[in-house]
Structures are given as C-alpha cells and as structure tokens.
Write a protein that holds these residues in place. Sequence first.
Motif, PDB file in Angstrom:
ATOM      1  N   ILE A   1       0.839  -1.204   0.000  1.00 25.67           N
ATOM      2  CA  ILE A   1       0.000   0.000   0.000  1.00 25.67           C
ATOM      3  C   ILE A   1       0.872   1.251   0.000  1.00 25.67           C
ATOM      4  CG2 ILE A   1      -1.636   1.346   1.393  1.00 25.67           C
ATOM      5  CD1 ILE A   1      -2.967  -1.343   2.133  1.00 25.67           C
ATOM      6  N   ARG A   2       1.910   1.272   0.826  1.00 24.29           N
ATOM      7  CA  ARG A   2       2.803   2.448   0.847  1.00 24.29           C
ATOM      8  C   ARG A   2       3.427   2.669  -0.530  1.00 24.29           C
ATOM      9  NH1 ARG A   2       3.965   0.537   6.281  1.00 24.29           N
ATOM     10  NH2 ARG A   2       3.647   2.240   7.763  1.00 24.29           N
ATOM     11  N   THR A   3       3.898   1.600  -1.152  1.00 20.81           N
ATOM     12  CA  THR A   3       4.563   1.721  -2.453  1.00 20.81           C
ATOM     13  C   THR A   3       3.576   2.156  -3.525  1.00 20.81           C
ATOM     14  OG1 THR A   3       6.122   0.001  -1.795  1.00 20.81           O
ATOM     15  CG2 THR A   3       6.012   0.530  -4.122  1.00 20.81           C
ATOM     16  N   ALA A   4       2.380   1.598  -3.512  1.00 22.72           N
ATOM     17  CA  ALA A   4       1.380   1.948  -4.534  1.00 22.72           C
ATOM     18  C   ALA A   4       0.911   3.386  -4.388  1.00 22.72           C
ATOM     19  CB  ALA A   4       0.186   0.997  -4.449  1.00 22.72           C
ATOM     20  N   PHE A   5       0.639   3.819  -3.169  1.00 24.50           N
ATOM     21  CA  PHE A   5       0.003   5.111  -2.982  1.00 24.50           C
ATOM     22  C   PHE A   5       0.971   6.254  -2.720  1.00 24.50           C
ATOM     23  CE2 PHE A   5      -3.372   2.106  -2.490  1.00 24.50           C
ATOM     24  CZ  PHE A   5      -4.406   2.705  -3.195  1.00 24.50           C
ATOM     25  N   PHE A   6       2.174   5.979  -2.263  1.00 24.21           N
ATOM     26  CA  PHE A   6       3.097   7.072  -1.988  1.00 24.21           C
ATOM     27  C   PHE A   6       4.290   7.099  -2.924  1.00 24.21           C
ATOM     28  CE2 PHE A   6       1.230   6.285   2.361  1.00 24.21           C
ATOM     29  CZ  PHE A   6       0.329   7.312   2.265  1.00 24.21           C
ATOM     30  N   SER A   7       4.521   6.022  -3.658  1.00 28.57           N
ATOM     31  CA  SER A   7       5.633   6.001  -4.608  1.00 28.57           C
ATOM     32  C   SER A   7       5.149   5.958  -6.046  1.00 28.57           C
ATOM     33  CB  SER A   7       6.543   4.793  -4.341  1.00 28.57           C
ATOM     34  OG  SER A   7       7.110   4.884  -3.062  1.00 28.57           O
ATOM     35  N   GLY A   8       3.851   5.833  -6.234  1.00 29.71           N
ATOM     36  CA  GLY A   8       3.288   5.885  -7.578  1.00 29.71           C
ATOM     37  C   GLY A   8       3.494   4.636  -8.417  1.00 29.71           C
ATOM     38  N   LYS A   9       3.780   3.525  -7.785  1.00 31.02           N
ATOM     39  CA  LYS A   9       3.951   2.281  -8.535  1.00 31.02           C
ATOM     40  C   LYS A   9       2.579   1.705  -8.891  1.00 31.02           C
ATOM     41  CE  LYS A   9       8.442   1.980  -8.205  1.00 31.02           C
ATOM     42  NZ  LYS A   9       9.291   2.183  -9.327  1.00 31.02           N
ATOM     43  N   THR A  10       2.491   1.094 -10.055  1.00 29.79           N
ATOM     44  CA  THR A  10       1.242   0.457 -10.459  1.00 29.79           C
ATOM     45  C   THR A  10       1.138  -0.907  -9.787  1.00 29.79           C
ATOM     46  OG1 THR A  10       2.215  -0.639 -12.383  1.00 29.79           O
ATOM     47  CG2 THR A  10       1.311   1.591 -12.717  1.00 29.79           C
ATOM     48  N   TYR A  11      -0.062  -1.446  -9.750  1.00 28.24           N
ATOM     49  CA  TYR A  11      -0.258  -2.773  -9.178  1.00 28.24           C
ATOM     50  C   TYR A  11       0.555  -3.808  -9.958  1.00 28.24           C
ATOM     51  CZ  TYR A  11      -4.210  -0.984  -6.417  1.00 28.24           C
ATOM     52  OH  TYR A  11      -5.007  -0.309  -5.539  1.00 28.24           O
TER      53      TYR A  11
ATOM     54  N   GLU B   1       3.435  -3.346 -11.473  1.00 31.12           N
ATOM     55  CA  GLU B   1       4.835  -3.240 -11.059  1.00 31.12           C
ATOM     56  C   GLU B   1       5.057  -3.919  -9.705  1.00 31.12           C
ATOM     57  OE1 GLU B   1       6.347   0.912 -13.066  1.00 31.12           O
ATOM     58  OE2 GLU B   1       4.940   1.053 -11.413  1.00 31.12           O
ATOM     59  N   LEU B   2       4.112  -3.752  -8.792  1.00 34.21           N
ATOM     60  CA  LEU B   2       4.226  -4.392  -7.482  1.00 34.21           C
ATOM     61  C   LEU B   2       4.138  -5.912  -7.616  1.00 34.21           C
ATOM     62  CD1 LEU B   2       1.954  -2.023  -5.386  1.00 34.21           C
ATOM     63  CD2 LEU B   2       4.437  -2.195  -5.277  1.00 34.21           C
ATOM     64  N   ALA B   3       3.227  -6.378  -8.461  1.00 31.19           N
ATOM     65  CA  ALA B   3       3.077  -7.822  -8.667  1.00 31.19           C
ATOM     66  C   ALA B   3       4.351  -8.406  -9.271  1.00 31.19           C
ATOM     67  CB  ALA B   3       1.876  -8.104  -9.567  1.00 31.19           C
ATOM     68  N   ASP B   4       4.917  -7.708 -10.252  1.00 27.20           N
ATOM     69  CA  ASP B   4       6.155  -8.185 -10.875  1.00 27.20           C
ATOM     70  C   ASP B   4       7.285  -8.270  -9.854  1.00 27.20           C
ATOM     71  OD1 ASP B   4       4.799  -8.289 -13.275  1.00 27.20           O
ATOM     72  OD2 ASP B   4       5.684  -6.443 -14.081  1.00 27.20           O
TER      73      ASP B   4
ATOM     74  N   GLU C   1       6.750 -11.061  -7.561  1.00 28.31           N
ATOM     75  CA  GLU C   1       6.645 -12.312  -8.301  1.00 28.31           C
ATOM     76  C   GLU C   1       5.360 -13.059  -7.967  1.00 28.31           C
ATOM     77  OE1 GLU C   1      10.327 -14.347  -7.512  1.00 28.31           O
ATOM     78  OE2 GLU C   1      11.447 -12.993  -8.821  1.00 28.31           O
ATOM     79  N   VAL C   2       4.247 -12.306  -8.004  1.00 27.68           N
ATOM     80  CA  VAL C   2       2.925 -12.888  -7.803  1.00 27.68           C
ATOM     81  C   VAL C   2       2.028 -12.422  -8.951  1.00 27.68           C
ATOM     82  CG1 VAL C   2       3.145 -12.963  -5.282  1.00 27.68           C
ATOM     83  CG2 VAL C   2       2.101 -10.973  -6.353  1.00 27.68           C
ATOM     84  N   PRO C   3       0.939 -13.122  -9.220  1.00 34.05           N
ATOM     85  CA  PRO C   3       0.019 -12.675 -10.272  1.00 34.05           C
ATOM     86  C   PRO C   3      -0.602 -11.323  -9.918  1.00 34.05           C
ATOM     87  CG  PRO C   3      -0.446 -14.946  -9.623  1.00 34.05           C
ATOM     88  CD  PRO C   3       0.548 -14.413  -8.646  1.00 34.05           C
ATOM     89  N   LEU C   4      -0.981 -10.575 -10.944  1.00 29.77           N
ATOM     90  CA  LEU C   4      -1.593  -9.265 -10.741  1.00 29.77           C
ATOM     91  C   LEU C   4      -2.827  -9.360  -9.858  1.00 29.77           C
ATOM     92  CD1 LEU C   4      -1.844  -6.244 -11.344  1.00 29.77           C
ATOM     93  CD2 LEU C   4      -3.024  -6.837 -13.471  1.00 29.77           C
ATOM     94  N   GLY C   5      -3.671 -10.355 -10.087  1.00 34.52           N
ATOM     95  CA  GLY C   5      -4.889 -10.526  -9.292  1.00 34.52           C
ATOM     96  C   GLY C   5      -4.587 -10.707  -7.811  1.00 34.52           C
ATOM     97  N   THR C   6      -3.507 -11.423  -7.512  1.00 32.43           N
ATOM     98  CA  THR C   6      -3.107 -11.629  -6.118  1.00 32.43           C
ATOM     99  C   THR C   6      -2.719 -10.303  -5.482  1.00 32.43           C
ATOM    100  OG1 THR C   6      -2.350 -13.866  -6.591  1.00 32.43           O
ATOM    101  CG2 THR C   6      -1.476 -12.818  -4.588  1.00 32.43           C
ATOM    102  N   MET C   7      -1.923  -9.505  -6.210  1.00 32.73           N
ATOM    103  CA  MET C   7      -1.504  -8.217  -5.666  1.00 32.73           C
ATOM    104  C   MET C   7      -2.705  -7.297  -5.456  1.00 32.73           C
ATOM    105  SD  MET C   7       0.770  -6.332  -4.359  1.00 32.73           S
ATOM    106  CE  MET C   7       2.188  -7.380  -4.630  1.00 32.73           C
TER     107      MET C   7
END
Length: 190
Positions: free
Chosen positions: A149-159, A161-164, A167-173
């Motif tokens: 949550i911190r990375t997505a909302f305060f660093s501007g990363k997309t879901y 990018e976080l999933a990659d 190393e989890v599927p996008l749906g999991t993230m």
Amino acid sequence: MADRSSGEAEDARRHLVECLRHVAAGDKAALREVYDRTQAKLFGVALRILNDRREAEDVLQDVYLSVWMKAADFDANRASPITWLATIARNRAIDRVRQIGRRDEKDIDSALEVADDSPDAFAHLSAEDDRKRLDVCLDELDERTGNAIRTAFFSGKTYQELADKAEVPLGTMKSVIRRGLIKLKGCLSR
C-alpha cells in the motif's frame, strides 16, 4: 513553533474543505483558489509518476476537471482535502502511464527536483494528525500488505509493477491491496 505550524496546517485544511464545498456548488472562483493552493503539489505527484512535464501538465488539467465535476463527492470526515486531491492526481497519472507507457524510467529521480521550496508532496499530503493516524493504521497491517500500500500510494507504482516485483500474479496483488485498504479504512474510522 510546532503548535503554530500545526495550527496553520489545520487552517489551510479547513480553508480547502470550505473551497471544495463552494466548488461543489458551482463556484468557479473557489476552484481557482483550490488550484492556486494545490497545483504545485499535484503537479509534483503527476510528474513523479509520468516523468514527462507535458504529460503531467495534461494530467493536472484532467485532475481539476474531475475536481469540478466531483467536488460534491469529497467527504472531509474520510480524508483531508489534499489527500483526496492527490489521490485523484495519482490515479489520473497512472491511467496516463497505462495509455502511453512509462517513459525513461531510469531518470525518475530527477522528478524530485520540482520547482517548489515547500515541503515535499507526502509531507503536505496530510496534516500532522492525519499522517500519524495513517502511520499507526499502516503499521497494524502485515508487512507485505503495508509495504504494498505504501509503495502503490506514496511512490506511484502500479499494481502490475508491485506484482512483478513480488513475483505474484496481478490478481493476487490487487487482492492483497484491496484487503489491506479495507482493514485500513476500518482502522481509520475508529
């Protein structure tokens, strides 16, 4: 000194809340006031995500169009005005990244040098009390969820990018973040 700046932050927050109420009623002057007080910060959010001044300027225009159309949706009991505005800017910028693709990622750090001498976007995003509450609630989440949550909302990363990175599927993230946001909302409403 801290009391003075805390008081000034609360006055600024109250003023923005009042301006957004006027915007919701169709007051163009109030929209101009919101723009004048927040455009530097919101431009910084968009620029940090997009790394392209023209695209960030276009996104900023979209942000204030959204504010004009959705000001009635703002609820001061749920978020500070700058947090609400920054969320709109962040989401619009991420949407634009998806449309055009990220450009020149290696130079993203240069976006931190936006011509604005006031506190950085995160420091200004929330008044001191909001930030403390948010930090406490984020710390209550498990480490994986809190970091996502911190990375997505305060660093501007997309879901994606976080999933990659995890190393989890996008749906999991998406599920991890969604469940975390539900817990966060519950914590913040206490």
